[in-house]
Design a protein around this motif. Structure first.
Motif, PDB file in Angstrom:
ATOM      1  N   PRO A  76      48.589  72.265  29.733  1.00  0.00           N
ATOM      2  CA  PRO A  76      48.861  71.517  30.969  1.00  0.00           C
ATOM      3  C   PRO A  76      48.236  72.127  32.219  1.00  0.00           C
ATOM      4  O   PRO A  76      48.125  71.457  33.242  1.00  0.00           O
ATOM      5  CB  PRO A  76      50.401  71.543  31.076  1.00  0.00           C
ATOM      6  CG  PRO A  76      50.891  71.939  29.723  1.00  0.00           C
ATOM      7  CD  PRO A  76      49.827  72.770  29.104  1.00  0.00           C
ATOM      8  N   ASP A  77      47.839  73.404  32.151  1.00  0.00           N
ATOM      9  CA  ASP A  77      47.225  73.993  33.348  1.00  0.00           C
ATOM     10  C   ASP A  77      45.700  73.974  33.283  1.00  0.00           C
ATOM     11  O   ASP A  77      45.022  74.594  34.103  1.00  0.00           O
ATOM     12  CB  ASP A  77      47.746  75.420  33.581  1.00  0.00           C
ATOM     13  CG  ASP A  77      47.419  76.336  32.414  1.00  0.00           C
ATOM     14  OD1 ASP A  77      47.134  75.822  31.311  1.00  0.00           O
ATOM     15  OD2 ASP A  77      47.446  77.564  32.602  1.00  0.00           O
TER      16      ASP A  77
ATOM     17  N   LEU B 277      32.780  64.961  26.123  1.00  0.00           N
ATOM     18  CA  LEU B 277      34.188  64.576  26.246  1.00  0.00           C
ATOM     19  C   LEU B 277      35.041  65.839  26.317  1.00  0.00           C
ATOM     20  O   LEU B 277      34.804  66.801  25.575  1.00  0.00           O
ATOM     21  CB  LEU B 277      34.614  63.720  25.046  1.00  0.00           C
ATOM     22  CG  LEU B 277      33.785  62.464  24.793  1.00  0.00           C
ATOM     23  CD1 LEU B 277      34.332  61.709  23.585  1.00  0.00           C
ATOM     24  CD2 LEU B 277      33.759  61.554  26.018  1.00  0.00           C
ATOM     25  N   LEU B 278      36.024  65.817  27.201  1.00  0.00           N
ATOM     26  CA  LEU B 278      36.836  67.009  27.479  1.00  0.00           C
ATOM     27  C   LEU B 278      38.315  66.660  27.364  1.00  0.00           C
ATOM     28  O   LEU B 278      38.834  65.871  28.159  1.00  0.00           O
ATOM     29  CB  LEU B 278      36.564  67.496  28.916  1.00  0.00           C
ATOM     30  CG  LEU B 278      35.095  67.807  29.261  1.00  0.00           C
ATOM     31  CD1 LEU B 278      34.881  67.765  30.766  1.00  0.00           C
ATOM     32  CD2 LEU B 278      34.711  69.162  28.708  1.00  0.00           C
ATOM     33  N   GLU B 279      38.970  67.255  26.382  1.00  0.00           N
ATOM     34  CA  GLU B 279      40.410  67.053  26.204  1.00  0.00           C
ATOM     35  C   GLU B 279      41.128  68.356  26.570  1.00  0.00           C
ATOM     36  O   GLU B 279      40.741  69.427  26.086  1.00  0.00           O
ATOM     37  CB  GLU B 279      40.695  66.712  24.734  1.00  0.00           C
ATOM     38  CG  GLU B 279      42.161  66.496  24.426  1.00  0.00           C
ATOM     39  CD  GLU B 279      42.442  66.522  22.922  1.00  0.00           C
ATOM     40  OE1 GLU B 279      42.708  65.478  22.334  1.00  0.00           O
ATOM     41  OE2 GLU B 279      42.388  67.631  22.334  1.00  0.00           O
ATOM     42  N   PRO B 280      42.181  68.292  27.405  1.00  0.00           N
ATOM     43  CA  PRO B 280      42.856  69.533  27.789  1.00  0.00           C
ATOM     44  C   PRO B 280      43.593  70.163  26.610  1.00  0.00           C
ATOM     45  O   PRO B 280      44.159  69.465  25.770  1.00  0.00           O
ATOM     46  CB  PRO B 280      43.844  69.087  28.872  1.00  0.00           C
ATOM     47  CG  PRO B 280      44.025  67.626  28.676  1.00  0.00           C
ATOM     48  CD  PRO B 280      42.762  67.106  28.053  1.00  0.00           C
TER      49      PRO B 280
ATOM     50  N   VAL C 271      35.169  59.951  34.617  1.00  0.00           N
ATOM     51  CA  VAL C 271      34.080  60.923  34.760  1.00  0.00           C
ATOM     52  C   VAL C 271      34.580  62.093  35.604  1.00  0.00           C
ATOM     53  O   VAL C 271      34.939  61.920  36.766  1.00  0.00           O
ATOM     54  CB  VAL C 271      32.838  60.288  35.415  1.00  0.00           C
ATOM     55  CG1 VAL C 271      31.743  61.348  35.605  1.00  0.00           C
ATOM     56  CG2 VAL C 271      32.307  59.144  34.553  1.00  0.00           C
ATOM     57  N   HIS C 272      34.621  63.266  34.996  1.00  0.00           N
ATOM     58  CA  HIS C 272      35.135  64.455  35.681  1.00  0.00           C
ATOM     59  C   HIS C 272      34.043  65.164  36.475  1.00  0.00           C
ATOM     60  O   HIS C 272      34.264  65.600  37.597  1.00  0.00           O
ATOM     61  CB  HIS C 272      35.752  65.412  34.640  1.00  0.00           C
ATOM     62  CG  HIS C 272      36.222  66.704  35.215  1.00  0.00           C
ATOM     63  ND1 HIS C 272      35.476  67.858  35.171  1.00  0.00           N
ATOM     64  CD2 HIS C 272      37.368  67.020  35.862  1.00  0.00           C
ATOM     65  CE1 HIS C 272      36.148  68.828  35.769  1.00  0.00           C
ATOM     66  NE2 HIS C 272      37.295  68.351  36.189  1.00  0.00           N
TER      67      HIS C 272
ATOM     68  N   LYS D 124      44.911  68.369  34.975  1.00  0.00           N
ATOM     69  CA  LYS D 124      45.209  67.983  36.370  1.00  0.00           C
ATOM     70  C   LYS D 124      44.440  66.712  36.755  1.00  0.00           C
ATOM     71  O   LYS D 124      44.959  65.834  37.434  1.00  0.00           O
ATOM     72  CB  LYS D 124      44.858  69.138  37.321  1.00  0.00           C
ATOM     73  CG  LYS D 124      45.772  70.350  37.092  1.00  0.00           C
ATOM     74  CD  LYS D 124      45.490  71.483  38.044  1.00  0.00           C
ATOM     75  CE  LYS D 124      46.093  72.795  37.552  1.00  0.00           C
ATOM     76  NZ  LYS D 124      47.483  72.724  37.098  1.00  0.00           N
ATOM     77  N   PHE D 125      43.199  66.618  36.308  1.00  0.00           N
ATOM     78  CA  PHE D 125      42.417  65.404  36.564  1.00  0.00           C
ATOM     79  C   PHE D 125      43.101  64.190  35.921  1.00  0.00           C
ATOM     80  O   PHE D 125      43.179  63.108  36.516  1.00  0.00           O
ATOM     81  CB  PHE D 125      41.002  65.584  35.994  1.00  0.00           C
ATOM     82  CG  PHE D 125      40.092  64.405  36.190  1.00  0.00           C
ATOM     83  CD1 PHE D 125      39.277  64.302  37.324  1.00  0.00           C
ATOM     84  CD2 PHE D 125      40.023  63.382  35.242  1.00  0.00           C
ATOM     85  CE1 PHE D 125      38.436  63.211  37.497  1.00  0.00           C
ATOM     86  CE2 PHE D 125      39.179  62.295  35.417  1.00  0.00           C
ATOM     87  CZ  PHE D 125      38.380  62.212  36.545  1.00  0.00           C
ATOM     88  N   LEU D 126      43.622  64.378  34.709  1.00  0.00           N
ATOM     89  CA  LEU D 126      44.258  63.261  33.995  1.00  0.00           C
ATOM     90  C   LEU D 126      45.594  62.855  34.640  1.00  0.00           C
ATOM     91  O   LEU D 126      46.013  61.706  34.490  1.00  0.00           O
ATOM     92  CB  LEU D 126      44.458  63.613  32.514  1.00  0.00           C
ATOM     93  CG  LEU D 126      43.174  63.672  31.677  1.00  0.00           C
ATOM     94  CD1 LEU D 126      43.464  64.261  30.298  1.00  0.00           C
ATOM     95  CD2 LEU D 126      42.551  62.287  31.532  1.00  0.00           C
ATOM     96  N   GLU D 127      46.224  63.782  35.355  1.00  0.00           N
ATOM     97  CA  GLU D 127      47.441  63.378  36.086  1.00  0.00           C
ATOM     98  C   GLU D 127      47.093  62.321  37.126  1.00  0.00           C
ATOM     99  O   GLU D 127      47.843  61.374  37.345  1.00  0.00           O
ATOM    100  CB  GLU D 127      48.057  64.601  36.780  1.00  0.00           C
ATOM    101  CG  GLU D 127      48.820  65.504  35.825  1.00  0.00           C
ATOM    102  CD  GLU D 127      49.276  66.789  36.510  1.00  0.00           C
ATOM    103  OE1 GLU D 127      49.336  66.840  37.761  1.00  0.00           O
ATOM    104  OE2 GLU D 127      49.563  67.756  35.771  1.00  0.00           O
ATOM    105  N   LYS D 128      45.946  62.490  37.763  1.00  0.00           N
ATOM    106  CA  LYS D 128      45.522  61.531  38.799  1.00  0.00           C
ATOM    107  C   LYS D 128      44.826  60.313  38.204  1.00  0.00           C
ATOM    108  O   LYS D 128      44.779  59.243  38.817  1.00  0.00           O
ATOM    109  CB  LYS D 128      44.554  62.216  39.788  1.00  0.00           C
ATOM    110  CG  LYS D 128      45.221  63.277  40.633  1.00  0.00           C
ATOM    111  CD  LYS D 128      44.237  63.852  41.650  1.00  0.00           C
ATOM    112  CE  LYS D 128      44.838  65.068  42.343  1.00  0.00           C
ATOM    113  NZ  LYS D 128      43.829  65.885  42.996  1.00  0.00           N
TER     114      LYS D 128
END
Lengths: 133, 133
Positions: A61-62, A55-58, A77-78, A67-71
């Motif tokens: 914001p950069d 699991l990957l939490e930013p 799944v990243h 960026k994946f979570l914006e979309k």
């Protein structure tokens, strides 16, 4: 040669909430948490029969995960990581088959592994990582 | 109990092109192809160390995979399937933890397995399948 799916990288908004879901709803056990400042992510790992759910939490914001979570605001799944016994030969094979590489040579990844990413436009929409075993 | 990641379901526009990529660029071997008219998909399977990559090409515009491809035109990971030794207990555990179920009871899936899906809004964006081993 690719021998296994090493891990699935899953982007999440909240590590705490998602770890709780994997533990309580699926009955999996979080075995490790780690901050990776170089990639601006906090991570949590579950071992599922030898393949890890990562699991990957930013952390900012950069971060690529932000960026994946914006979309994909719910998460998703990243990337998919394949474990290989010879990452250099594996990269050469992919390149010879016309795949665009994000890393021409392996770079250091988590757990002391060497990793390299293939470009998702060459891999039919799945961001694909190769990593040493 | 969840014992493994049984398979990754990957949506693709063209099974032929994507099978060629997995074989030539990654060196994996397609071990099985099957049409599943009930789900309006053509499938191709690769065994990667016991976890399968399952490529899914829509057979008609109203296939769930066609809808996924409208949002993700390059393709992508459609679902993650966890193999469990007791799917009924696993579903009960998920429900008790507040997860919304797409299948309240298991339904027949590929390879004679019983399968059930959890709703992606309950699973942090990852469409999640439970299946018997």
């Amino acid at each position: 040669m690719i021998n296994k799916i090493d891990h699935l990288g899953i982007a999440v908004k909240s590590l705490d909430e998602t770890v709780k879901y994997y533990e309580e709803a699926l009955g999996l056990k979080c075995e490790h948490r780690e901050e990776v400042p170089s990639q601006k992510v906090r991570t949590a790992f579950f071992n599922v029969g030898g393949t890890h759910v990562e699991l990957l939490e930013p952390m900012s914001p950069d971060s690529p995960i932000a960026k994946f979570l914006e979309k994909n605001p719910n998460g998703g799944v990243h990337h998919v990581a394949f474990g290989t016994s010879d990452i250099t030969a594996q990269l050469a094979q992919a390149k010879n088959a016309g795949v665009r590489l994000l890393n021409e040579t392996p770079v250091p990844g988590a757990h002391g592994k060497q990793v390299a990413f293939l470009h998702p436009k060459s891999t039919f929409g799945v961001l694909t990582e190769l990593c040493t075993e």
